[in-house]
Design an enzyme around this catalytic site. Sequence first.
Site, PDB file in Angstrom:
ATOM      1  N   ASP A  98       1.071  -0.780  -0.294  1.00  0.00           N
ATOM      2  CA  ASP A  98      -0.132  -0.049   0.009  1.00  0.00           C
ATOM      3  C   ASP A  98       1.091   1.252  -0.391  1.00  0.00           C
ATOM      4  OD1 ASP A  98      -2.714   1.133   0.426  1.00  0.00           O
ATOM      5  OD2 ASP A  98      -2.769  -0.681   1.595  1.00  0.00           O
ATOM      6  N   HIS A 328     -10.881  -4.222   2.468  1.00  0.00           N
ATOM      7  CA  HIS A 328     -10.847  -3.637   3.714  1.00  0.00           C
ATOM      8  C   HIS A 328     -12.020  -2.070   3.887  1.00  0.00           C
ATOM      9  CE1 HIS A 328      -8.420  -0.360   1.607  1.00  0.00           C
ATOM     10  NE2 HIS A 328      -8.145  -0.038   2.818  1.00  0.00           N
TER      11      HIS A 328
END
Length: 554
Positions: A98, A328
């Site tokens: 990420d 998520h």
Amino acid sequence: MKKQWWHDKVAYQIYPKSFMDSNGDGIGDLRGIISKLDYLKELGIDILWLSPIYRSPLVDQGYDISDYYAIGEQFGTMEEFDELIAETKKRNMYVLMDLVVNHCSSEHEWFKKAMTDPEGEYGDYFYIRESKDGQPINNARSYFGGNIWEPIPGTNKYYLHMFAKEQPDLNWENPKVRQEIYKMVNWWLDKGLAGFRIDAIINIKKNLDFPMLEPDGLDGLAFCTKTLGTKDGVSEMLGELKRETFDKHGAFTVGEVFNITDDDLSDFIGENGYFSTIFDFSTELLSTGEHGWYDAPDVAFPAWKKAIFHAQDQAYGCGFESNIIENHDEPRGASRYLPVYARNSCGTKMLGTMSLLLRGLPFIFQGQEIGMTNTNWQSVDEFDDLNTVDQYHLALKAGLSEKYALDKIGRLSRDNARTPMQWNTSSNAGFTTGIPWLRLNDNYPDVNVAAQEKDTDSVLNYYKKLIALRKSDTYKDIFTYGKTIPVFPEKEMLMAYCREKDDKRILVLGNFGEKKEALHLSAEPKKLLLSNMNHTEIGQDIILAPQESAVVLL
């Protein structure tokens, strides 16, 4: 279209904190991920995206990074990260990290120096403005509630944060900041990363005038996206980021990009786009409330279907979008996109079929492959996510009862996706031998990997067949590059499309209704490729049962 190595792959998002704990501290870690690589390979996964594992105070679960060059102690060591890269390469798998560069943590050394001397060099690493009347610079509301401007103690200055106050925004107008970011990105790519998922990247360009806004809520504030700058401004920044980092390594990138127009799509994912791909969030936006989660509508199936087909049409001939059912930041898709009567194993398989066989790169979120669902939350105290807690209090301020507020946020909470992975029926679902950081879903004794591996009719084994079909030598080309053409548009509760390329056509069907659907195919079926109800034959006249899906070679 120039073919790329990632076009025919299947990706899987790992939320490390909840995936697999190897040392009993209740938090998932790198060693736990390494122990499950063979499971993921057998599932058919090629690309792993890891949510943040950098050093962080975890105010926003790692999206508040205090050291971009370090692994968080909770997750392991840099040596274990290097081992993960090596082990994935042995299995012909790729790893994405990420990339969180709109903001950092208030614990980052840059911000600490900025707070010590707001007018010094590091003060210009952030958006620091002087207040003329002792009030915030403008009335923009952060993503997590409250004003985006936070006072700096002992001064008449404020700093900007689009997210939590512990997540100060980095000043991308400062070339020193950009160069620091590019150096860090290249450092990780040099370590062997395949690329990045890029977080909240459109936020990097602000309207530097920071004008007062027309309020859109009872708090007198307006949503912070109204403070963003021009399209041209962010385009220059994204182009430079790509040239200085991704292009030099041939990196794969997937952007988290909301609210771009169809006309802008080629700038982002075209032949020379800023990213390899972006996520298709068109269905996620269907449950956006006018004032918050408390007035968010349920997702109607016809609108869901329409949004997907529109996105497919816009991306064809332009580039590849990435398709998701959940991630998520969202509740579980099986509890969100399926009608209540379809929330069973057949419905879950059908939902997976309709998503994974679309044009674009499929991303599976951990637990999706076993049909993990939302959790039955009993109290607001069970939530860890700061966004969920903020939305709960927003609902109470709007006059909702505690019970109704809990029900509404429970359906949309990000923590639904963050409950620990359900591996088996043992204590804590086999996730940890300690106390899990977040409560488990109560259904783990019935919904878990170990049980489904033994059950030939399970969601997990169906996902294996589904992924194998998409990646098979015979059909890979049509599922990767073929056009998506909606069929049977008159059938409101039927999702039906053909994937077509050259002289091949594959029909994908899913009955989301409560009643049987009778269909007459315009062409003779050649072969039934996959059925979620284990049928082996199909004719030109079809009767689809509720929650039945079928994949047919015409």
